[in-house]
Design a protein around this motif. Structure first.
Motif, PDB file in Angstrom:
ATOM      1  N   ASP A 164       0.840  -1.193   0.000  1.00  0.00           N
ATOM      2  CA  ASP A 164       0.000   0.000   0.000  1.00  0.00           C
ATOM      3  C   ASP A 164       0.878   1.246   0.000  1.00  0.00           C
ATOM      4  O   ASP A 164       2.106   1.168  -0.129  1.00  0.00           O
ATOM      5  CB  ASP A 164      -0.988  -0.027   1.176  1.00  0.00           C
ATOM      6  N   ALA A 165       0.255   2.403   0.175  1.00  0.00           N
ATOM      7  CA  ALA A 165       0.989   3.672   0.118  1.00  0.00           C
ATOM      8  C   ALA A 165       2.002   3.814   1.237  1.00  0.00           C
ATOM      9  O   ALA A 165       2.922   4.631   1.150  1.00  0.00           O
ATOM     10  CB  ALA A 165      -0.001   4.835   0.161  1.00  0.00           C
ATOM     11  N   ARG A 189       3.192  -1.275   3.401  1.00  0.00           N
ATOM     12  CA  ARG A 189       2.727  -2.510   4.034  1.00  0.00           C
ATOM     13  C   ARG A 189       2.207  -3.465   2.965  1.00  0.00           C
ATOM     14  O   ARG A 189       1.599  -3.043   1.966  1.00  0.00           O
ATOM     15  CB  ARG A 189       1.632  -2.203   5.056  1.00  0.00           C
ATOM     16  N   ILE A 190       2.437  -4.742   3.157  1.00  0.00           N
ATOM     17  CA  ILE A 190       2.095  -5.744   2.153  1.00  0.00           C
ATOM     18  C   ILE A 190       0.580  -5.910   2.061  1.00  0.00           C
ATOM     19  O   ILE A 190      -0.096  -6.128   3.071  1.00  0.00           O
ATOM     20  CB  ILE A 190       2.764  -7.090   2.486  1.00  0.00           C
ATOM     21  N   ARG A 191       0.049  -5.814   0.877  1.00  0.00           N
ATOM     22  CA  ARG A 191      -1.382  -5.992   0.651  1.00  0.00           C
ATOM     23  C   ARG A 191      -1.719  -7.474   0.686  1.00  0.00           C
ATOM     24  O   ARG A 191      -1.090  -8.282  -0.016  1.00  0.00           O
ATOM     25  CB  ARG A 191      -1.800  -5.367  -0.682  1.00  0.00           C
ATOM     26  N   VAL A 192      -2.691  -7.834   1.506  1.00  0.00           N
ATOM     27  CA  VAL A 192      -3.009  -9.242   1.744  1.00  0.00           C
ATOM     28  C   VAL A 192      -4.506  -9.490   1.607  1.00  0.00           C
ATOM     29  O   VAL A 192      -5.324  -8.569   1.690  1.00  0.00           O
ATOM     30  CB  VAL A 192      -2.549  -9.685   3.152  1.00  0.00           C
ATOM     31  N   ALA A 198       1.779  -6.034   7.545  1.00  0.00           N
ATOM     32  CA  ALA A 198       0.631  -6.382   6.712  1.00  0.00           C
ATOM     33  C   ALA A 198      -0.418  -5.288   6.704  1.00  0.00           C
ATOM     34  O   ALA A 198      -0.773  -4.746   7.749  1.00  0.00           O
ATOM     35  CB  ALA A 198       0.008  -7.684   7.207  1.00  0.00           C
ATOM     36  N   ALA A 199      -0.948  -4.989   5.519  1.00  0.00           N
ATOM     37  CA  ALA A 199      -2.086  -4.074   5.394  1.00  0.00           C
ATOM     38  C   ALA A 199      -3.355  -4.915   5.492  1.00  0.00           C
ATOM     39  O   ALA A 199      -4.061  -5.144   4.501  1.00  0.00           O
ATOM     40  CB  ALA A 199      -2.018  -3.320   4.074  1.00  0.00           C
ATOM     41  N   ALA A 200      -3.625  -5.419   6.696  1.00  0.00           N
ATOM     42  CA  ALA A 200      -4.762  -6.302   6.929  1.00  0.00           C
ATOM     43  C   ALA A 200      -5.990  -5.501   7.332  1.00  0.00           C
ATOM     44  O   ALA A 200      -5.883  -4.359   7.788  1.00  0.00           O
ATOM     45  CB  ALA A 200      -4.419  -7.318   8.019  1.00  0.00           C
ATOM     46  N   ALA A 201      -7.161  -6.113   7.176  1.00  0.00           N
ATOM     47  CA  ALA A 201      -8.402  -5.410   7.479  1.00  0.00           C
ATOM     48  C   ALA A 201      -9.409  -6.367   8.105  1.00  0.00           C
ATOM     49  O   ALA A 201      -9.309  -7.591   7.955  1.00  0.00           O
ATOM     50  CB  ALA A 201      -8.995  -4.798   6.204  1.00  0.00           C
ATOM     51  N   ARG A 202     -10.363  -5.790   8.824  1.00  0.00           N
ATOM     52  CA  ARG A 202     -11.492  -6.566   9.311  1.00  0.00           C
ATOM     53  C   ARG A 202     -12.402  -6.940   8.142  1.00  0.00           C
ATOM     54  O   ARG A 202     -12.243  -6.432   7.037  1.00  0.00           O
ATOM     55  CB  ARG A 202     -12.290  -5.750  10.351  1.00  0.00           C
ATOM     56  N   SER A 203     -13.364  -7.821   8.380  1.00  0.00           N
ATOM     57  CA  SER A 203     -14.244  -8.285   7.314  1.00  0.00           C
ATOM     58  C   SER A 203     -15.052  -7.153   6.684  1.00  0.00           C
ATOM     59  O   SER A 203     -15.498  -7.257   5.544  1.00  0.00           O
ATOM     60  CB  SER A 203     -15.182  -9.372   7.846  1.00  0.00           C
TER      61      SER A 203
END
Length: 371
Positions: A237-238, A241-244, A263-268
């Motif tokens: 991402d900008a 961080r690794i887009r997953v 990690a560029a992690a996110a909630r559901s």
């Protein structure tokens, strides 16, 4: 191969070893010690903490390579550690984050890494012996914890916090009020609307050109990730961080997983997870279980995660537990004082415990369940 032996990397390595008996697993870390990063403000305050060797914290079947990762080629599946090139089949990237310090603040110290916290400890001890003035730049979680710990450990130290907004802007009104009461009790001066332009040897210069005296400055305005992932060819991402995907698998390289601050992690619901031990630990469980599932013909389950609270230490005898909703927005409810300090200490000890005992739980369903 697991790159990084912090909370996320160590948990991932041990969890994979438990799930894939007989697998060839290598953990690569820059130093032979496990660093309790959430305690580094205590190190800076002069407190001596137990040493934890990685060799004592890995499960049987996990090998160790000690050295700095200097290059990573995701297309060739190769990692360079010092002068050695290592190949892998599946990789977990867990190299974490570090303090972001602008060139204009190069004279400041930080509490974001083991070596920097130790340097801060020495310089702060010298300053305290002279009853000098210490400036803490940044009113976020790291700045608040560092300021309170340093003021409590060094009563003769004069300390002021410089922040653009109110200390703890992420807290509820009751939470911010408690932080202010603790700061008042500890004698910490707070300067708001103080945007720092430059750090000098004896002062901090603000954007409006005011000079605020300080014999030493602790910089704590935020964290960033190394450029290694971006240079490797991985989709990032900008912020680098690794887009997953929801199983923490790289969107560009399916043989790479990323956990923790990397990690560029996110909630559901798409809400991005903040950099924190609280999110790095369940992410490590999820990625390890996804790897084990895919390598054994099973179904890889997505990360199921919600926020519950934010834990803030305010020295050894005070603390703040800020309850939050699933997306990390603060509730009115808080827990404060000595009981909150004990709560935070229990959380920190628990985080250390699960780096070794990483087997019993799953964060890929709606709640932790027996694995």
């Amino acid at each position: 191969m697991v790159l990084g032996g912090g909370y996320s990397g160590l948990i991932a390595a041990n969890r994979i070893a438990r799930r894939l008996n007989g697998a060839d697993i290598m953990l690569v870390n820059e130093r032979p010690r496990f660093v309790e990063r959430v305690r580094l403000h205590q190190v800076a305050a002069g407190q001596r903490l137990p040493e934890h060797l990685l060799a004592d914290r890995v499960r049987p079947g996990v090998g160790l390579t000690i050295g700095r990762v200097t290059a990573f080629d995701a297309d060739r599946r190769e990692v360079r550690v010092g002068d050695t090139v290592l190949g892998y089949d599946t990789l977990v990237y867990a190299l974490g984050s570090g303090a972001v310090v602008p060139e204009s603040a190069a004279g400041a110290v930080t509490v974001a890494g083991a070596e920097s916290a130790e340097e801060a400890r020495k310089r702060i001890a010298d300053l305290a012996a002279e009853n000098g003035m210490l400036a803490v730049v940044g009113g976020g979680l790291t700045g608040i914890e560092a300021a309170a710990e340093l003021a409590e450990s060094h009563p003769g130290l004069r300390l002021r916090m410089l922040t653009a907004g109110e200390p703890g802007d992420f807290l509820s009104a009751r939470g911010k009020a408690h932080v202010r009461r603790v700061f008042d009790r500890l004698g910490i001066e707070v300067l708001t609307d103080a945007e720092v332009e430059e750090v000098r040897e004896d002062a901090v210069v603000l954007r409006d050109r005011r000079a605020v005296g300080a014999g030493l400055t602790v910089w704590s305005t935020g964290f960033g990730v190394p450029a290694l992932a971006a240079r490797s060819g991985l989709a990032v991402d900008a912020h680098g961080r690794i887009r997953v995907d929801p199983t923490l698998r790289s969107l560009s390289h399916p043989d790479v997983y990323a956990v923790g601050d990397s990690a560029a992690a996110a909630r559901s619901n798409g809400r991005e997870l903040r950099m924190a031990c609280a999110t790095g630990i369940p992410a490590a469980y999820c990625a390890a279980d996804a790897i084990a599932a895919r390598l054994t013909g099973g179904e890889a389950r997505p990360l199921r995660f919600r926020y519950v609270n934010q834990c803030v230490s305010l020295g050894r005898r005070d603390g703040l537990i800020q309850y939050v909703d699933a997306d990390d927005n603060p509730h009115r409810t808080i827990l404060a004082g000595r009981i909150a300090a004990r709560y935070k200490e229990a959380i920190v000890r628990g985080a250390l415990f699960v780096t070794v005992r990483s087997g019993p739980y799953s964060f890929t369903r709606r709640r932790p369940v027996l694995g």
